[in-house]
Design an enzyme around this catalytic site. Structure first.
Site, PDB file in Angstrom:
ATOM      1  N   GLU A 210      -6.733 -67.677 -91.906  1.00 52.38           N
ATOM      2  CA  GLU A 210      -8.078 -68.082 -91.527  1.00 52.38           C
ATOM      3  C   GLU A 210      -8.304 -67.488 -90.132  1.00 52.38           C
ATOM      4  OE1 GLU A 210     -10.435 -72.256 -90.852  1.00 52.38           O
ATOM      5  OE2 GLU A 210      -8.387 -72.297 -91.625  1.00 52.38           O
TER       6      GLU A 210
ATOM      7  N   ARG B 268       7.313 -74.213 -93.946  1.00 54.95           N
ATOM      8  CA  ARG B 268       6.686 -73.708 -92.744  1.00 54.95           C
ATOM      9  C   ARG B 268       7.728 -73.515 -91.648  1.00 54.95           C
ATOM     10  NH1 ARG B 268       1.345 -74.346 -92.176  1.00 54.95           N
ATOM     11  NH2 ARG B 268       0.669 -74.189 -90.008  1.00 54.95           N
TER      12      ARG B 268
ATOM     13  N   LYS C 276      -2.769 -73.155 -84.496  1.00 56.14           N
ATOM     14  CA  LYS C 276      -3.782 -72.407 -83.767  1.00 56.14           C
ATOM     15  C   LYS C 276      -4.684 -73.330 -82.960  1.00 56.14           C
ATOM     16  CE  LYS C 276      -4.544 -70.265 -87.628  1.00 56.14           C
ATOM     17  NZ  LYS C 276      -5.181 -69.543 -88.717  1.00 56.14           N
TER      18      LYS C 276
HETATM   19  P1  ATP Z   1      -2.246 -73.143 -88.164  1.00 60.35           P
HETATM   20  O1  ATP Z   1      -2.056 -74.537 -88.587  1.00 60.35           O
HETATM   21  O2  ATP Z   1      -1.270 -72.645 -87.162  1.00 60.35           O
HETATM   22  O3  ATP Z   1      -3.651 -72.840 -87.795  1.00 60.35           O
HETATM   23  P2  ATP Z   1      -2.622 -72.256 -90.812  1.00 60.35           P
HETATM   24  O4  ATP Z   1      -1.664 -72.683 -91.861  1.00 60.35           O
HETATM   25  O5  ATP Z   1      -3.947 -72.891 -90.747  1.00 60.35           O
HETATM   26  O6  ATP Z   1      -1.888 -72.289 -89.447  1.00 60.35           O
HETATM   27  P3  ATP Z   1      -3.639 -69.790 -91.773  1.00 60.35           P
HETATM   28  O7  ATP Z   1      -4.260 -68.807 -90.902  1.00 60.35           O
HETATM   29  O8  ATP Z   1      -4.509 -70.546 -92.671  1.00 60.35           O
HETATM   30  O9  ATP Z   1      -2.788 -70.724 -90.844  1.00 60.35           O
HETATM   31  O10 ATP Z   1      -2.413 -69.210 -92.592  1.00 60.35           O
HETATM   32  C1  ATP Z   1      -2.191 -67.899 -93.003  1.00 60.35           C
HETATM   33  C2  ATP Z   1      -0.907 -67.880 -93.763  1.00 60.35           C
HETATM   34  O11 ATP Z   1       0.167 -68.068 -92.864  1.00 60.35           O
HETATM   35  C3  ATP Z   1      -0.845 -69.006 -94.769  1.00 60.35           C
HETATM   36  O12 ATP Z   1      -0.324 -68.537 -95.986  1.00 60.35           O
HETATM   37  C4  ATP Z   1       0.061 -70.002 -94.121  1.00 60.35           C
HETATM   38  O13 ATP Z   1       0.736 -70.759 -95.073  1.00 60.35           O
HETATM   39  C5  ATP Z   1       0.991 -69.117 -93.290  1.00 60.35           C
HETATM   40  N1  ATP Z   1       1.500 -69.852 -92.155  1.00 60.35           N
HETATM   41  C6  ATP Z   1       0.813 -70.431 -91.166  1.00 60.35           C
HETATM   42  N2  ATP Z   1       1.632 -71.071 -90.310  1.00 60.35           N
HETATM   43  C7  ATP Z   1       2.880 -70.864 -90.782  1.00 60.35           C
HETATM   44  C8  ATP Z   1       4.184 -71.270 -90.350  1.00 60.35           C
HETATM   45  N3  ATP Z   1       4.352 -72.009 -89.270  1.00 60.35           N
HETATM   46  N4  ATP Z   1       5.243 -70.870 -91.069  1.00 60.35           N
HETATM   47  C9  ATP Z   1       5.094 -70.100 -92.150  1.00 60.35           C
HETATM   48  N5  ATP Z   1       3.908 -69.700 -92.624  1.00 60.35           N
HETATM   49  C10 ATP Z   1       2.811 -70.068 -91.952  1.00 60.35           C
HETATM   50 MG    MG Z   2      -5.519 -73.698 -90.441  1.00 58.48          MG
END
Ligand code: ATP
Ligand code: MG
Length: 749
Positions: A31, A258, A268
């Site tokens: 995202e 994760r 983020k």
């Molecule tokens: P955040 O909570 O940090 O904003 P998010 O899960 O909302 O992270 P996205 O940008 O939606 O982040 O995720 C992009 C991809 O990266 C998704 O497939 C997500 O599962 C993966 N991802 C995000 N954070 C992690 C993490 N800490 N470990 C492994 N994969 C991750």
């Molecule tokens: Mg997110």
């Protein structure tokens, strides 16, 4: 690097073997609402890595269904992260918004099938109707709307006729499902917002659960890999795709754990808070766990990928020790980057008996001669050493310069302190010392014993640099928020001195400053007047990290070194030894760790060191070969003594034998207990340094490989190593590598 088979790769292989898909297609679907962090790197390495490993492809898709938080600067940062890590996405960058029309059509399709309805409950009632984990939910009266009514309302929602929250499109699944997510999940909501790509076109936006599975399907994704918090969403994923009865093949979702790292925050949202409140200098602040931050800090893409691989792919969430990431960068830079000398806290030393000046040639890769690359170290009467390398009143175990203890200036001479000059406050401001003319490194005949070699710079040629020392941004292992910020996470030194070649030669961007750590020429603020260097990581594991977190599970150990926090802590005595080995004797942490933790080994080491003050050379053999013997024996049972080991290393150091031959001699000592010098003499193992003996071998190798000679002369410098290797082989390992190097270089011109 070889990938071990994790559960995701096993799934992919099974699907390929069963012929379920022609080609593996994955996607990385962030995202764009913030800069990517190391967790995203993990996801990138999995998605792109798997696609690459099985000859498929991976898409980069911006999951841009939330118009209020998204921004193109984040899109750019995400693209940059993927590229920097060395991956390439298939075709153009994709966006969920590319599919808004098709997604809308799919929603209409669901309504027509009687599988979706427009609900108009207020938020509170809707929540109450949803039930709880222990209580079933209750379906809204609006679910009874006819297909026609739903189609009309949904159309009008799209046209922007209603206020936000007035209506919502829901899937008609099961309000009694034990999976709460399946209780008529939301598919579309009204949003009157400007979308950074679609502009004002839409007044309705699809929810993740609806958009994600269908975007995967539209793109032909086969394996939709996400993190564990989406486990319960998998049922919706399957329901949407199955209910729409799409033409196969369809994608399936697979979840992994994760990545979490201690001493930092990762989401983020929390990172944005730090950036917006000015706690860090921006998204690329070297203290942040963002990819931009690591890049600015000097981490290499390889180190990040190695780290991601070393922690494996798990099915259960856990916390990874940041020391493991620090290990990865140290491990990557250790063999790669040039080693140079920098004095962080300069203390002037005047060599009263030295006149004139000279230059000393020193290898950039002293740990890996014959790796090419040397520089000239200017030397004169006035030099600077580090303030910490002199102690007027040393405690026991201090191995550097004192009024009564000489020290070696690395690559140069041994010096002896003659006079300590202080200012009115008693602070030492200068040392007058004498150098020993016959003690020059490489041709030392002085017989003077020193216990360590220290870094230095020549006063007139040294360059002033600014050094930024970063520490962890949070002082607690699992930070709660801004209160846990480490107030000392940045220390700036403005008057460090560095040897001139680093600036004029620019042999690299990353360096090991000997005995200090790894440093990176800041790519953004680097100035010509005062260049800026950022500390990437220290030479050894941070000693702040002693306690073992009880929550921590043992994980895949990185290669070689044991990481603090995952092993039995050292006793105070072992710790003190470890400190002195690394700080005073310049041993790397791995070797120091092996020696310090084993009383037999450290005793043996100390005794050998007494016979020959060559801390690193002796430590290497003791921590490897001798350690192997002592696994099953006591010191008294060995056929060789610490003195014999010292004698053996001495022969290596004065180039009587090569390191390789030394191992052979050692094996003989283990078996027969013979004295190493005698072994070398009786077996004729002396190193061959005589050009008259080496030159014919070089000619022979060149004659056998005319193509390579031609290629080398045409500019393929990489072949140099080939020639050196062949010649050394022809000497049966007895050739002096330095001499062979030099002669090969001349012969190939
Ligand atoms: P955040 O909570 O940090 O904003 P998010 O899960 O909302 O992270 P996205 O940008 O939606 O982040 O995720 C992009 C991809 O990266 C998704 O497939 C997500 O599962 C993966 N991802 C995000 N954070 C992690 C993490 N800490 N470990 C492994 N994969 C991750
Ligand atoms: Mg997110």
């Amino acid at each position: 690097m070889k990938q071990s088979k994790d559960f995701l790769r096993r799934v992919v292989e099974e699907d390929l073997n069963a012929g379920r898909y022609q080609e593996v297609v994955t996607r990385f679907p962030p995202e764009p609402n913030g800069f990517p962090h190391i967790g995203h790197a993990k996801s990138i390495s999995i998605n792109f890595g798997i696609a690459k490993a099985y000859g498929g492809h991976c898409n980069l898709r911006m999951d841009d269904t939330n118009p209020t938080t998204e921004d193109t600067q984040y899109v750019e940062a995400l693209k940059d992260a993927v590229e920097w890590l060395g991956f390439a996405w298939e075709g153009e960058v994709r966006h969920t918004s590319d599919y808004f029309d098709r997604l809308y059509d799919y929603a209409v399709e669901l309504i027509k099938k009687g599988k979706a309805y427009v609900d108009s409950l207020d938020e509170e009632t809707m929540r109450a109707y949803r039930g709880t984990v222990t209580e079933v939910g209750r379906r809204s009266e609006y679910a009874k709307r006819t297909v026609e009514e739903n189609l009309e309302l949904f159309e009008r929602m799209k046209e922007g006729e209603f206020k936000e929250g007035e209506h919502i499109l829901r899937a008609k699944i099961d309000m009694t499902s034990s999976n709460m997510k399946m209780r008529d999940p939301l598919l579309y909501r009204i949003r009157h917002a400007h979308h950074f790509r679609a502009g004002e076109k839409w007044a309705v936006y699809p929810m993740y659960d609806f958009a994600h599975c269908l975007s995967d399907y539209i793109e032909g994704v086969t394996h939709s890999i996400c993190t564990l918090e989406f486990e319960n969403n998998r049922d919706i994923y399957d329901w949407v795709l199955d209910t729409l009865e799409l033409t196969p093949p369809r994608p399936y979702q697979h979840e992994f754990a994760r990545l979490n790292i201690n001493y930092t925050v990762m989401s983020k949202r929390k990172l944005l808070e730090l950036v917006e409140n000015g706690i860090v200098s921006g998204w690329d602040d070297p203290r942040l766990p963002t990819i931009a931050g690591y890049k600015r800090r000097g981490y290499t893409p390889e180190s990040i990928l190695n780290f991601c691989e070393s922690i494996g792919i798990a099915k259960a969430n856990s916390m990874v020790d940041v020391a493991q990431l620090e290990f990865a960068i140290r491990d990557d830079l250790n063999t790669k980057v040039p080693r140079v000398m920098c004095v962080m806290d300069p203390l002037k030393v005047t060599l009263t008996n030295y006149n004139g000046s000279e230059t000393i040639e020193a290898s950039y890769y002293p740990h890996d001669v014959p790796k090419e690359g040397t520089r000239e170290l200017p030397f004169s009467k006035e030099i600077y050493i580090d303030r910490a390398d002199f102690d007027e009143n040393p405690s026991k175990g201090y191995f550097r310069l004192t009024p009564s203890q000489p020290v070696r200036l690395k690559y140069a001479y041994i010096i002896t302190c003659k006079e300590v000059i202080k200012d009115a406050n008693g602070k030492v401001i200068e040392i007058k010392a004498e150098y020993h003319a016959d003690s020059k490194s490489g041709s030392d005949t002085s017989g003077i014993k020193v216990k360590s070699a220290i870094q230095w710079v020549e006063a007139n040629h040294a360059k002033t640099i600014e050094v930024r020392l970063y520490d962890r941004l949070f002082k607690t292992e699992v930070p709660e928020g801004i209160d846990d910020i480490n107030p000392n996470s940045l220390k700036i030194i403005t008057n460090a001195l560095i040897e001139p070649a680093v600036i004029s030669d620019k042999p690299d961007e990353r360096f090991q400053f000997e005995r200090e750590g790894y440093f990176y020429a800041d790519p953004i603020e680097y100035r010509d007047a005062t260049p800026i260097f950022t500390k990437i990581v220290g030479l050894k594991e941070s000693s702040a990290k002693k306690k073992k977190s009880p929550k921590q599970e043992p994980k895949a150990q990185p290669k070689k070194v044991q990481i603090e926090g995952e092993v039995v802590p050292m006793t105070a005595k072992e710790q003190a030894l470890f400190e002195s080995y690394t700080k005073e004797l310049g041993l790397n942490s791995e070797v120091a760790n092996t020696l310090a933790r084993d009383a037999k080994l450290s005793a043996f080491y100390t005794e050998a060191l007494d016979a020959l003050p060559s801390p690193v050379g002796i430590a290497n053999i003791v921590s490897n070969e001798v350690a192997r013997e002592l696994k099953s024996k006591e010191i008294s049972e060995l056929k060789f003594s610490p003195k014999d080991i010292a004698e053996l290393i001495k022969m290596v150091e004065d180039e009587t034998i090569s390191t390789k031959i030394a191992k052979q001699v050692f094996e003989e000592m283990v078996k027969s207990g013979a004295n190493p010098t005698q072994i070398v003499q009786s077996k004729g193992l002396q190193q061959i340094s005589d050009p008259a003996l080496i030159l014919p071998l070089i000619e022979e190798v060149m004659a056998k490989n005319p193509d390579n000679v031609e290629q080398y002369r045409a500019g393929n410098q990489k072949l140099f190593g080939f020639f050196v290797g062949q010649v050394l082989k022809a000497t049966k390992g007895k050739g002096n590598p330095k001499v062979v190097n030099e002669l090969v270089k001349q012969a190939l011109v």
